[in-house]
Design an enzyme around this catalytic site. Structure first.
Site, PDB file in Angstrom:
ATOM      1  N   ASP A  79     -43.495  19.918  76.135  1.00 20.28           N
ATOM      2  CA  ASP A  79     -43.037  18.643  76.687  1.00 20.28           C
ATOM      3  C   ASP A  79     -43.789  18.221  77.943  1.00 20.28           C
ATOM      4  OD1 ASP A  79     -41.184  18.107  74.746  1.00 20.28           O
ATOM      5  OD2 ASP A  79     -39.474  18.896  75.856  1.00 20.28           O
ATOM      6  N   ARG A 104     -38.218  23.798  80.227  1.00 23.13           N
ATOM      7  CA  ARG A 104     -39.175  22.934  80.920  1.00 23.13           C
ATOM      8  C   ARG A 104     -39.380  23.325  82.387  1.00 23.13           C
ATOM      9  NH1 ARG A 104     -38.736  16.654  79.765  1.00 23.13           N
ATOM     10  NH2 ARG A 104     -40.894  16.906  80.464  1.00 23.13           N
ATOM     11  N   ARG A 149     -29.337  14.717  83.375  1.00 19.36           N
ATOM     12  CA  ARG A 149     -30.444  15.569  83.804  1.00 19.36           C
ATOM     13  C   ARG A 149     -30.622  15.662  85.316  1.00 19.36           C
ATOM     14  NH1 ARG A 149     -34.399  16.453  79.859  1.00 19.36           N
ATOM     15  NH2 ARG A 149     -33.425  16.488  77.799  1.00 19.36           N
ATOM     16  N   HIS A 178     -32.212  10.000  80.079  1.00 20.56           N
ATOM     17  CA  HIS A 178     -32.931   9.661  81.303  1.00 20.56           C
ATOM     18  C   HIS A 178     -32.798   8.161  81.556  1.00 20.56           C
ATOM     19  CE1 HIS A 178     -36.026  13.225  81.278  1.00 20.56           C
ATOM     20  NE2 HIS A 178     -35.038  13.463  82.107  1.00 20.56           N
ATOM     21  N   CYS A 272     -42.413   7.721  79.421  1.00 19.79           N
ATOM     22  CA  CYS A 272     -42.279   9.172  79.534  1.00 19.79           C
ATOM     23  C   CYS A 272     -43.649   9.841  79.735  1.00 19.79           C
ATOM     24  CB  CYS A 272     -41.609   9.752  78.300  1.00 19.79           C
ATOM     25  SG  CYS A 272     -39.839   9.479  78.190  1.00 19.79           S
TER      26      CYS A 272
END
Length: 279
Positions: A79, A104, A149, A178, A272
């Site tokens: 990612d 992540r 998040r 997000h 993103c």
């Protein structure tokens, strides 16, 4: 007090400003775990297709006159292509990311190291946050998402470090985990957003701050049409967001459609993939 320019109507013309973006080539992209509703490891994903689509996105930015820098991808961090999550950069200062999921976690230090090596003043975050995924910078304020998040304590930490007012918005739909999946900055102090992603109180805040906002429907939100990048005139956006593209065109923006269907398998779109370096 709300800045006066936040409440004015749409301008008669649009002016693009040149941007500097940091991106990460998805050489090691894959959907190997599930940390959001978009991800399904059983469906598979092609790194080669992701790279081809990412290259087209990068070319779109460069064709608009924007500068694109690159951070080296790291094997085992599929990612990392989603560079927006790696940090928040405002006035040349870098507020680092601290990821919510262990899969992540190593991305935060990798992005912070990139900026440190280039002489940027950096701050390692004490609280969970995922960079521009949940921090969207406008001319005078920063909109900050929470709910999935990013800890609200990170909102205050960013405000103290960056010296910009930070306004908290609560996300309530896990598909829009997000802030940058549900809202993007148009320029001229205005935004586009999908109301269904936000709590009732946050919607009231958005309506007060942005009475002239462009409102997107669920169909466009579900192809990550709000995960777009605007330079004030040109908007790089997922091509499938048909109605939103039409609305933006009617508002005087130049729509630049791109296809990122492979990266969407991990819940990502143009924004993103794009970390803005604001000096």
């Amino acid at each position: 007090m709300i800045p006066a320019h936040m409440t004015v109507g749409l301008p008669d013309h649009r002016v693009a400003t040149t941007r500097h973006f940091l991106m990460c080539r998805p050489e090691f992209f894959g959907v190997t775990y599930r940390i959001n509703p978009w991800m399904d490891p059983t469906l598979g994903a092609s790194a080669a297709t992701a790279v081809r689509q990412w290259e087209a996105l990068k070319s779109a930015y460069e064709s608009l006159g924007h500068k694109v820098s690159a951070i080296d991808p790291i094997d085992g961090l599929p990612d990392m292509v989603f560079a927006a999550n790696g940090a928040l950069v405002v006035d040349g200062k870098v507020y680092g990311a601290r990821f919510a999921h262990p899969e992540r976690a190593a991305e935060g230090p990798a992005y912070l190291d990139w900026f440190t090596q280039r002489g940027y003043p950096v701050k390692e975050a004490a609280f969970t946050n995922e960079g521009e995924g949940d921090f969207l910078t406008l001319d005078e304020i920063i909109l900050a998402g929470t709910g999935f998040r990013t800890d609200t304590a990170a909102h205050m930490e960013a405000q103290e470090f960056l010296g910009r007012p930070v306004i908290t918005l609560r996300l309530i739909d896990p598909r829009f985990y997000h802030l940058d999946t549900a809202l993007f900055a148009l320029g001229d102090g205005n935004v586009a957003y999908y109301p269904g992603a936000f709590s009732e109180g946050s919607l009231k805040v958005l309506r007060r701050l942005f009475p002239d906002a462009v409102i997107a429907g669920e169909a466009d939100a579900l192809v990550l049409g709000l995960n777009a990048v605007s330079d004030g005139k040109n908007i790089v956006i997922n091509a499938e967001a048909d109605r939103l593209c039409h609305t933006l065109t009617r508002h005087g923006y130049q729509v630049v459609p791109v296809e990122l269907t492979e990266l969407r398998k991990a819940g990502g779109g143009p924004k993103c993939c794009t970390l803005e370096i604001r000096l």
